[in-house]
Design an enzyme around this catalytic site. Structure first.
Site, PDB file in Angstrom:
ATOM      1  N   ASP A  61       0.839  -1.197   0.000  1.00 56.43           N
ATOM      2  CA  ASP A  61       0.000   0.000   0.000  1.00 56.43           C
ATOM      3  C   ASP A  61       0.880   1.256   0.000  1.00 56.43           C
ATOM      4  O   ASP A  61       1.700   1.456   0.886  1.00 56.43           O
ATOM      5  CB  ASP A  61      -0.902  -0.004   1.233  1.00 56.43           C
ATOM      6  CG  ASP A  61      -2.094   0.915   1.085  1.00 56.43           C
ATOM      7  OD1 ASP A  61      -1.883   2.098   0.767  1.00 56.43           O
ATOM      8  OD2 ASP A  61      -3.232   0.455   1.275  1.00 56.43           O
ATOM      9  N   SER A 111      -7.175   4.447  -1.224  1.00 50.90           N
ATOM     10  CA  SER A 111      -6.984   2.991  -1.174  1.00 50.90           C
ATOM     11  C   SER A 111      -8.275   2.222  -1.406  1.00 50.90           C
ATOM     12  O   SER A 111      -8.248   1.116  -1.953  1.00 50.90           O
ATOM     13  CB  SER A 111      -6.376   2.586   0.176  1.00 50.90           C
ATOM     14  OG  SER A 111      -5.036   3.013   0.270  1.00 50.90           O
ATOM     15  N   PHE A 278      -3.974  -9.406  15.957  1.00 49.78           N
ATOM     16  CA  PHE A 278      -2.754  -9.263  16.748  1.00 49.78           C
ATOM     17  C   PHE A 278      -2.567  -7.883  17.361  1.00 49.78           C
ATOM     18  O   PHE A 278      -1.547  -7.620  17.986  1.00 49.78           O
ATOM     19  CB  PHE A 278      -1.555  -9.631  15.874  1.00 49.78           C
ATOM     20  CG  PHE A 278      -1.671 -10.988  15.250  1.00 49.78           C
ATOM     21  CD1 PHE A 278      -1.528 -12.125  16.024  1.00 49.78           C
ATOM     22  CD2 PHE A 278      -1.967 -11.143  13.901  1.00 49.78           C
ATOM     23  CE1 PHE A 278      -1.652 -13.391  15.472  1.00 49.78           C
ATOM     24  CE2 PHE A 278      -2.102 -12.395  13.335  1.00 49.78           C
ATOM     25  CZ  PHE A 278      -1.945 -13.531  14.125  1.00 49.78           C
ATOM     26  N   GLU A 321      -1.215  -7.792   2.236  1.00 51.73           N
ATOM     27  CA  GLU A 321      -0.975  -6.352   2.156  1.00 51.73           C
ATOM     28  C   GLU A 321       0.119  -5.909   3.120  1.00 51.73           C
ATOM     29  O   GLU A 321       0.050  -6.190   4.323  1.00 51.73           O
ATOM     30  CB  GLU A 321      -2.249  -5.568   2.477  1.00 51.73           C
ATOM     31  CG  GLU A 321      -2.050  -4.059   2.326  1.00 51.73           C
ATOM     32  CD  GLU A 321      -3.062  -3.221   3.083  1.00 51.73           C
ATOM     33  OE1 GLU A 321      -3.224  -2.045   2.715  1.00 51.73           O
ATOM     34  OE2 GLU A 321      -3.681  -3.726   4.046  1.00 51.73           O
ATOM     35  N   HIS A 330       2.194   8.780   5.053  1.00 52.18           N
ATOM     36  CA  HIS A 330       1.250   9.841   5.419  1.00 52.18           C
ATOM     37  C   HIS A 330       1.799  10.722   6.542  1.00 52.18           C
ATOM     38  O   HIS A 330       1.456  11.906   6.635  1.00 52.18           O
ATOM     39  CB  HIS A 330      -0.092   9.246   5.836  1.00 52.18           C
ATOM     40  CG  HIS A 330      -0.972   8.868   4.694  1.00 52.18           C
ATOM     41  ND1 HIS A 330      -1.467   9.787   3.800  1.00 52.18           N
ATOM     42  CD2 HIS A 330      -1.459   7.667   4.290  1.00 52.18           C
ATOM     43  CE1 HIS A 330      -2.223   9.177   2.897  1.00 52.18           C
ATOM     44  NE2 HIS A 330      -2.217   7.875   3.170  1.00 52.18           N
ATOM     45  N   ASP A 367      -1.387  -0.105  -4.716  1.00 55.58           N
ATOM     46  CA  ASP A 367      -2.683   0.469  -5.046  1.00 55.58           C
ATOM     47  C   ASP A 367      -2.571   1.911  -5.534  1.00 55.58           C
ATOM     48  O   ASP A 367      -3.386   2.380  -6.310  1.00 55.58           O
ATOM     49  CB  ASP A 367      -3.637   0.381  -3.857  1.00 55.58           C
ATOM     50  CG  ASP A 367      -3.027   0.915  -2.567  1.00 55.58           C
ATOM     51  OD1 ASP A 367      -1.814   1.200  -2.546  1.00 55.58           O
ATOM     52  OD2 ASP A 367      -3.761   1.027  -1.569  1.00 55.58           O
TER      53      ASP A 367
END
Length: 486
Positions: A61, A111, A278, A321, A330, A367
């Site tokens: 991603d 996304s 997790f 992913e 970001h 993506d």
């Protein structure tokens, strides 16, 4: 003359000798070695045109081309090399295409729309998930009328096992696109949804994962986001029911795990269904080592998923992913983004190692792109997370890696920061355009592939192409698989 030259070169450099002579005793580079190795591979490579039994779709991603470049250097420098000559494992995949990533309504995709395009073969609007471009954000009724069939739903109906592995919440945009349909990608739990949407019959994304009713359901789901499935009194968000308990009632023979030790102890031979959460939200960054102690790596989750899924004689489809590459970008956390990319690359290698590649199609892509740049004229071997050798026009230093948008302003430094501070895992690179969170960028991304039917990936394509290529590779050529809205 050319044949004589080629023959003489190859007489000097057998494939075994080439590996040994890539660097000289004084650590300089024999520049002909790597291209000659690649040339020999290309000359003798035979594509596998067989129909695929299994598909492993791996999505980094936010893994832009710039991210791949910087991560290659970063990984090489971790091994004591200058870095630029290093090769990530993903760079060995023989078939390559370039993917266009725009959405139905935006030049720069998010996304949710990007993953929807990959999973359904149709472009949609930013912010929505698994529905057509007729659906406006938050329009529940329209979403219910315009759901798109995903390749995972199709595969499950055809008898394949399906699995989802991610370092984000399992309900986050990219993994959710494999199984969910929503007028808002943020409707991850019932607590995130407006009452109006609930009253009209829309269902939160976490519940859609648990209630996935195509074929035999989802056999493997591993990632973060426990809070989206559990009740408020247990530290979660829900006020209706504990979805983990609901899953266990639905699949009494299934195995639920919450930590690395439990996952690694799962006996894949006797386990037909595996659910793992997790962390309460996204899984930790790999560089936050203290938080990673009880958390499995992406490679470990991938290997366990393949071991469970591969028992189905009909085959399987698995999405993996590397989701925190995007999150680090970001926040302009370049070092963490590169480390997450290396973690993703390790998972690609792990998948290729344990899967039966004679009948498996392995696809690696992203993506969307990210606004990371490598600029300046740093000397070879300069730490990729450090400073350029040059100064700006005012005599100030600046980092090699920078972002167009995001936290902070101005790429240059006033001199108060040290190299150690700049190289810290939590150092946030400066941005030209200040924003609380950096944006995606609209450049094309890479698709690479190996294994059965991998030669389908070539040239410049839209992100939607991946859906049709997977359909073709698996032999799902019926028209209804391409056009159905359910």
């Amino acid at each position: 003359m050319r044949k004589q030259l080629s023959a003489s070169l190859m007489a000097l450099f057998s494939m075994e000798a080439l590996f040994a002579q890539e660097t000289t005793a004084d650590n300089s580079v024999n520049w002909h070695v790597q291209p000659l190795m690649q040339l020999e591979k290309a000359k003798h490579y035979t594509p596998n045109h067989a129909e695929a039994k299994n598909v492993i779709l791996m999505i980094g991603d936010g893994m832009s081309i710039g991210t791949i470049t910087a991560s290659r250097i970063y990984a090489g420098q971790l091994e004591g090399k200058k870095g630029e000559e290093h090769r990530l494992y993903m760079e060995n995949l023989p078939h390559v295409a370039i993917s266009k990533t725009y959405s139905a309504d935006m030049q720069t995709v998010d996304s949710a729309a990007a993953a929807t395009a990959i999973m359904t073969g149709q472009k949609t609007n930013n912010g929505v998930l698994g529905v057509s471009d007729k659906v406006a954000l938050n329009n529940c009724q329209s979403a219910l009328r315009n759901e798109l069939s995903t390749i995972f739903e199709i595969a499950a109906e055809e008898g394949l096992s399906v699995g989802v592995v991610t370092t984000t919440r399992l309900t986050h945009a990219t993994p959710a696109a494999t199984y969910a349909h929503s007028a808002n990608r943020n409707w991850e739990s019932i607590a995130n949804m407006p009452k109006s949407a609930l009253n009209k019959g829309c269902i939160d994304i976490a519940r859609q994962l648990i209630e996935f009713d195509y074929g035999s359901g989802i056999q493997v789901a591993l990632g973060g986001g426990k809070s989206k499935f559990t009740l408020k009194q247990s530290g979660g968000e829900r006020d209706d029911e504990d979805l983990i308990l609901s899953w266990q009632k639905r699949y009494p023979n299934g195995t639920f795990v919450e930590n690395k030790k439990a996952l690694l102890e799962v006996d894949a031979a006797s386990t037909d269904r595996l659910f793992g959460l997790f962390s309460d939200s996204h899984m930790p960054y790999v560089l936050d080592k203290s938080e990673m102690q009880n958390v499995p790596s992406l490679a470990e989750m991938t290997q366990k998923a393949i071991a469970v899924l591969s028992k189905n004689p009909r085959g399987y489809i698995l999405m993996v992913e590397g989701g925190r590459i995007d999150h680090a970008h970001h926040a302009n956390l370049a070092k963490k983004a590169l480390a997450e990319t290396v973690e993703f690359d390790n998972a690609i290698q792990a998948a290729n190692k344990v899967a039966d590649m004679d009948n498996t199609l392995l696809i690696v892509t992203s993506d969307h792109s990210q606004a990371l740049t490598l600029s300046g004229y740093a000397k070879r071997g300069t730490p990729i997370v450090g400073l350029s050798d040059e100064k700006d026009q005012n005599g100030n230093s600046y980092t090699t890696l920078a972002y167009t948008t995001g936290p902070g302003t101005g790429n240059t430094l006033s001199g108060e920061l040290t190299i150690d501070e700049i190289s810290d895992k939590d150092y946030s690179q400066k941005a030209n355009i200040p924003r609380a969170s950096g944006t995606h960028s609209g450049e094309d991304v890479v698709i690479s592939a190996t294994g059965a039917s991998a030669s389908l990936f070539q040239g410049f394509v839209d992100d939607t192409y991946t859906f049709y290529a997977i359909n073709e590779a698996l032999g799902f050529r019926q028209q209804e698989h391409i056009t159905t809205m359910h």
